[in-house]
Design a protein around this motif. Sequence first.
Motif, PDB file in Angstrom:
ATOM      1  N   SER A  58       0.828  -1.196   0.000  1.00 47.84           N
ATOM      2  CA  SER A  58       0.000   0.000   0.000  1.00 47.84           C
ATOM      3  C   SER A  58       0.867   1.253   0.000  1.00 47.84           C
ATOM      4  O   SER A  58       1.925   1.286   0.639  1.00 47.84           O
ATOM      5  CB  SER A  58      -0.911   0.000   1.234  1.00 47.84           C
ATOM      6  N   LEU A  59       0.401   2.272  -0.717  1.00 44.98           N
ATOM      7  CA  LEU A  59       1.082   3.566  -0.789  1.00 44.98           C
ATOM      8  C   LEU A  59       0.060   4.666  -0.533  1.00 44.98           C
ATOM      9  O   LEU A  59      -1.047   4.626  -1.063  1.00 44.98           O
ATOM     10  CB  LEU A  59       1.693   3.773  -2.176  1.00 44.98           C
ATOM     11  N   THR A  60       0.440   5.647   0.268  1.00 48.16           N
ATOM     12  CA  THR A  60      -0.437   6.787   0.506  1.00 48.16           C
ATOM     13  C   THR A  60       0.423   8.007   0.783  1.00 48.16           C
ATOM     14  O   THR A  60       1.519   7.893   1.327  1.00 48.16           O
ATOM     15  CB  THR A  60      -1.416   6.515   1.677  1.00 48.16           C
ATOM     16  N   GLN A  61      -0.081   9.155   0.386  1.00 50.39           N
ATOM     17  CA  GLN A  61       0.665  10.394   0.599  1.00 50.39           C
ATOM     18  C   GLN A  61      -0.004  11.209   1.692  1.00 50.39           C
ATOM     19  O   GLN A  61      -1.209  11.423   1.679  1.00 50.39           O
ATOM     20  CB  GLN A  61       0.742  11.207  -0.688  1.00 50.39           C
ATOM     21  N   GLY A  62       0.801  11.650   2.650  1.00 52.97           N
ATOM     22  CA  GLY A  62       0.289  12.457   3.746  1.00 52.97           C
ATOM     23  C   GLY A  62       0.387  13.934   3.432  1.00 52.97           C
ATOM     24  O   GLY A  62       1.147  14.345   2.547  1.00 52.97           O
ATOM     25  N   ASP A  63      -0.355  14.737   4.165  1.00 56.03           N
ATOM     26  CA  ASP A  63      -0.263  16.183   3.974  1.00 56.03           C
ATOM     27  C   ASP A  63       0.956  16.755   4.688  1.00 56.03           C
ATOM     28  O   ASP A  63       1.194  17.955   4.674  1.00 56.03           O
ATOM     29  CB  ASP A  63      -1.551  16.895   4.387  1.00 56.03           C
ATOM     30  N   ASP A  64       1.772  15.865   5.288  1.00 50.25           N
ATOM     31  CA  ASP A  64       3.016  16.281   5.925  1.00 50.25           C
ATOM     32  C   ASP A  64       4.207  16.226   4.962  1.00 50.25           C
ATOM     33  O   ASP A  64       5.346  16.435   5.362  1.00 50.25           O
ATOM     34  CB  ASP A  64       3.293  15.422   7.162  1.00 50.25           C
ATOM     35  N   GLY A  65       3.934  15.919   3.666  1.00 52.84           N
ATOM     36  CA  GLY A  65       4.988  15.877   2.668  1.00 52.84           C
ATOM     37  C   GLY A  65       5.605  14.509   2.455  1.00 52.84           C
ATOM     38  O   GLY A  65       6.358  14.309   1.515  1.00 52.84           O
ATOM     39  N   TRP A  66       5.311  13.547   3.312  1.00 59.62           N
ATOM     40  CA  TRP A  66       5.876  12.208   3.192  1.00 59.62           C
ATOM     41  C   TRP A  66       4.930  11.289   2.427  1.00 59.62           C
ATOM     42  O   TRP A  66       3.711  11.444   2.479  1.00 59.62           O
ATOM     43  CB  TRP A  66       6.128  11.599   4.568  1.00 59.62           C
ATOM     44  N   TYR A  85       3.964   7.290   2.432  1.00 60.82           N
ATOM     45  CA  TYR A  85       4.081   6.144   3.327  1.00 60.82           C
ATOM     46  C   TYR A  85       3.873   4.852   2.545  1.00 60.82           C
ATOM     47  O   TYR A  85       2.922   4.733   1.768  1.00 60.82           O
ATOM     48  CB  TYR A  85       3.068   6.253   4.462  1.00 60.82           C
ATOM     49  N   ALA A  86       4.772   3.898   2.753  1.00 58.30           N
ATOM     50  CA  ALA A  86       4.716   2.598   2.103  1.00 58.30           C
ATOM     51  C   ALA A  86       4.541   1.531   3.176  1.00 58.30           C
ATOM     52  O   ALA A  86       5.331   1.455   4.119  1.00 58.30           O
ATOM     53  CB  ALA A  86       5.996   2.344   1.303  1.00 58.30           C
ATOM     54  N   ILE A  87       3.491   0.728   3.037  1.00 58.92           N
ATOM     55  CA  ILE A  87       3.266  -0.389   3.960  1.00 58.92           C
ATOM     56  C   ILE A  87       4.033  -1.581   3.397  1.00 58.92           C
ATOM     57  O   ILE A  87       3.760  -2.054   2.292  1.00 58.92           O
ATOM     58  CB  ILE A  87       1.765  -0.719   4.080  1.00 58.92           C
ATOM     59  N   ALA A  88       5.010  -2.062   4.158  1.00 54.33           N
ATOM     60  CA  ALA A  88       5.900  -3.139   3.712  1.00 54.33           C
ATOM     61  C   ALA A  88       5.945  -4.237   4.767  1.00 54.33           C
ATOM     62  O   ALA A  88       6.864  -4.297   5.588  1.00 54.33           O
ATOM     63  CB  ALA A  88       7.297  -2.587   3.437  1.00 54.33           C
ATOM     64  N   GLY A 141      -2.839   1.028   4.040  1.00 56.18           N
ATOM     65  CA  GLY A 141      -2.649   2.261   4.782  1.00 56.18           C
ATOM     66  C   GLY A 141      -3.267   3.428   4.040  1.00 56.18           C
ATOM     67  O   GLY A 141      -3.219   3.480   2.814  1.00 56.18           O
ATOM     68  N   ARG A 142      -3.858   4.356   4.769  1.00 57.88           N
ATOM     69  CA  ARG A 142      -4.444   5.561   4.191  1.00 57.88           C
ATOM     70  C   ARG A 142      -4.172   6.736   5.110  1.00 57.88           C
ATOM     71  O   ARG A 142      -4.210   6.606   6.335  1.00 57.88           O
ATOM     72  CB  ARG A 142      -5.958   5.420   4.002  1.00 57.88           C
ATOM     73  N   TRP A 143      -3.919   7.889   4.507  1.00 63.19           N
ATOM     74  CA  TRP A 143      -3.762   9.122   5.268  1.00 63.19           C
ATOM     75  C   TRP A 143      -5.140   9.747   5.400  1.00 63.19           C
ATOM     76  O   TRP A 143      -5.840   9.933   4.418  1.00 63.19           O
ATOM     77  CB  TRP A 143      -2.811  10.073   4.539  1.00 63.19           C
ATOM     78  N   ALA A 201      -7.342  12.707   8.008  1.00 57.78           N
ATOM     79  CA  ALA A 201      -7.466  13.622   9.146  1.00 57.78           C
ATOM     80  C   ALA A 201      -6.133  13.832   9.856  1.00 57.78           C
ATOM     81  O   ALA A 201      -6.058  13.833  11.081  1.00 57.78           O
ATOM     82  CB  ALA A 201      -8.541  13.124  10.119  1.00 57.78           C
ATOM     83  N   GLY A 202      -5.060  13.985   9.068  1.00 54.99           N
ATOM     84  CA  GLY A 202      -3.761  14.298   9.645  1.00 54.99           C
ATOM     85  C   GLY A 202      -3.006  13.140  10.245  1.00 54.99           C
ATOM     86  O   GLY A 202      -2.037  13.350  10.970  1.00 54.99           O
ATOM     87  N   ALA A 203      -3.443  11.891   9.964  1.00 53.30           N
ATOM     88  CA  ALA A 203      -2.769  10.734  10.556  1.00 53.30           C
ATOM     89  C   ALA A 203      -2.758   9.573   9.562  1.00 53.30           C
ATOM     90  O   ALA A 203      -3.594   9.498   8.655  1.00 53.30           O
ATOM     91  CB  ALA A 203      -3.470  10.311  11.842  1.00 53.30           C
ATOM     92  N   LEU A 204      -1.804   8.665   9.747  1.00 49.54           N
ATOM     93  CA  LEU A 204      -1.717   7.466   8.951  1.00 49.54           C
ATOM     94  C   LEU A 204      -2.519   6.369   9.649  1.00 49.54           C
ATOM     95  O   LEU A 204      -2.290   6.064  10.809  1.00 49.54           O
ATOM     96  CB  LEU A 204      -0.267   7.015   8.792  1.00 49.54           C
ATOM     97  N   TRP A 205      -3.454   5.775   8.923  1.00 49.07           N
ATOM     98  CA  TRP A 205      -4.261   4.673   9.420  1.00 49.07           C
ATOM     99  C   TRP A 205      -3.856   3.404   8.677  1.00 49.07           C
ATOM    100  O   TRP A 205      -3.715   3.415   7.446  1.00 49.07           O
ATOM    101  CB  TRP A 205      -5.749   4.943   9.181  1.00 49.07           C
ATOM    102  N   VAL A 206      -3.627   2.313   9.402  1.00 47.32           N
ATOM    103  CA  VAL A 206      -3.228   1.061   8.772  1.00 47.32           C
ATOM    104  C   VAL A 206      -4.197  -0.050   9.151  1.00 47.32           C
ATOM    105  O   VAL A 206      -4.817  -0.021  10.211  1.00 47.32           O
ATOM    106  CB  VAL A 206      -1.787   0.652   9.161  1.00 47.32           C
ATOM    107  N   SER A 207      -4.322  -1.025   8.239  1.00 39.57           N
ATOM    108  CA  SER A 207      -5.131  -2.210   8.548  1.00 39.57           C
ATOM    109  C   SER A 207      -4.208  -3.375   8.832  1.00 39.57           C
ATOM    110  O   SER A 207      -3.154  -3.521   8.214  1.00 39.57           O
ATOM    111  CB  SER A 207      -6.052  -2.546   7.368  1.00 39.57           C
ATOM    112  N   LEU A 208      -4.577  -4.160   9.795  1.00 38.08           N
ATOM    113  CA  LEU A 208      -3.755  -5.292  10.218  1.00 38.08           C
ATOM    114  C   LEU A 208      -4.303  -6.571   9.630  1.00 38.08           C
ATOM    115  O   LEU A 208      -5.412  -6.707   9.300  1.00 38.08           O
ATOM    116  CB  LEU A 208      -3.744  -5.388  11.740  1.00 38.08           C
TER     117      LEU A 208
END
Length: 196
Positions: free
Chosen positions: A143-151, A153-156, A185-187, A189-196
Amino acid sequence: AADGSLTRRIAPALLPGARITDIEVDAEGGLWLALDGGVARVEPDNTLTRFDRNLGATQVERIRRIDGVLYLATRQGLRKLVPGAAPGLPARFVDTVIRRDSSWDLLATPHGTLAGTGSGLKLLPPGAEGSPLDLIVGRRVSSLTQGDDGWIYAIAGREVRRLRWDGRAFAVDPQAVTLVPMFDGRWHAGALWVSL
């Protein structure tokens, strides 16, 4: 429906599979469903167009439109939609630069398209033709998602890796956050949310 209007439903038997892995809406209001047995596009009037194994769509995980081209991340590689070979023949999905390696997610950026694959994170050349550049090697990036913090995120697997454009190239943060095995994973409301 509660307001007395009629609702038309698409019979599940018409869809190319039972497990929906992704849903996207296109510019015309069509709903694209990625399924284990193919892809279906449902138009606002409920007209259904199917793409199944015979048209190159199978074991689909994600569906993305990048630069006007529809791509499928599948367990058998990355595919893109091309017009029929001749008038009257159906459009079909064909292989791209990622073949024989599972493809799990795509993220378009101003600096190229990132592809999460079974063997790592790759930066694809324009049009997904030519040799991709390896950014993270040796672990499935699902999974790949882009945050509003400029990063980005890659779920590996058990790790969350992050990277960003440094002005010349994508730089991967050497630090990883290790958790339990994750898939999505998804960005939000200002946070990274991941599924397990």
